[in-house]
Design an enzyme around this catalytic site. Structure first.
Site, mmCIF file in Angstrom:
data_model
loop_
_atom_site.group_PDB
_atom_site.id
_atom_site.type_symbol
_atom_site.label_atom_id
_atom_site.label_comp_id
_atom_site.label_asym_id
_atom_site.label_seq_id
_atom_site.Cartn_x
_atom_site.Cartn_y
_atom_site.Cartn_z
ATOM 1 C CB CYS A 157 -1.014 0.000 1.068
ATOM 2 S SG CYS A 157 -0.151 0.024 2.674
ATOM 3 C CG HIS B 227 -6.791 0.201 -1.392
ATOM 4 N ND1 HIS B 227 -7.051 -0.197 -0.211
ATOM 5 C CD2 HIS B 227 -7.787 -0.048 -2.047
ATOM 6 C CE1 HIS B 227 -8.349 -0.550 -0.134
ATOM 7 N NE2 HIS B 227 -8.990 -0.852 -1.272
ATOM 8 C CG HIS C 146 -4.457 -0.165 3.885
ATOM 9 N ND1 HIS C 146 -3.653 -0.741 3.029
ATOM 10 C CD2 HIS C 146 -5.402 0.402 3.431
ATOM 11 C CE1 HIS C 146 -4.312 -0.900 1.839
ATOM 12 N NE2 HIS C 146 -5.437 -0.172 1.959
#
Length: 114
Positions: free
Chosen positions: A22, A86, A74
């Site tokens: 990510c 993402h 994240h």
């Protein structure tokens, strides 16, 4: 959108584009596309920019989430219309997904770096 479907790899180097995690994905997007240098990992990226409320989100804002037992583990890019750009899963890779209840339950903060 060029990288949709690119494979997920935890710890992927931001110096290549064969795989992403990510934060390497966000670092690459901001660096290569926008010329904005971000830190390597999501919890450091969350220190950048200005906090924005969810009802003020604009395309390109960064959203940070709890993950892997970390307060921030994240990061995703807000793509507009309730969508997140993402990567978090080896099964999916880079995706354009929904900012749905699954993600809203883990949401921590949104930042505008642009």
């Amino acid at each position: 959108m060029t990288f949709l479907g690119a494979p997920y790899e935890f710890g992927a180097s931001p110096k290549q584009t064969d795989t992403f995690d990510c934060s390497s994905f966000v670092k690459h997007l901001y660096g290569e596309v926008l010329g904005i240098e971000l830190p390597r990992v999501s919890y450091d990226q969350a220190e950048e920019g200005v906090e924005v409320d969810l009802d003020e989100l604009r395309k390109g804002d960064l959203l940070f989430f709890k993950a892997r037992g970390l307060p921030i583990g994240h990061v995703a890019v807000y793509a507009g219309d309730g969508k997140l750009l993402h990567t978090y899963s080896e099964k999916v890779g880079v995706e354009l997904g929904e900012f749905d209840e699954k993600w809203k339950k883990r949401f921590v903060v949104a930042k505008r770096v642009l």
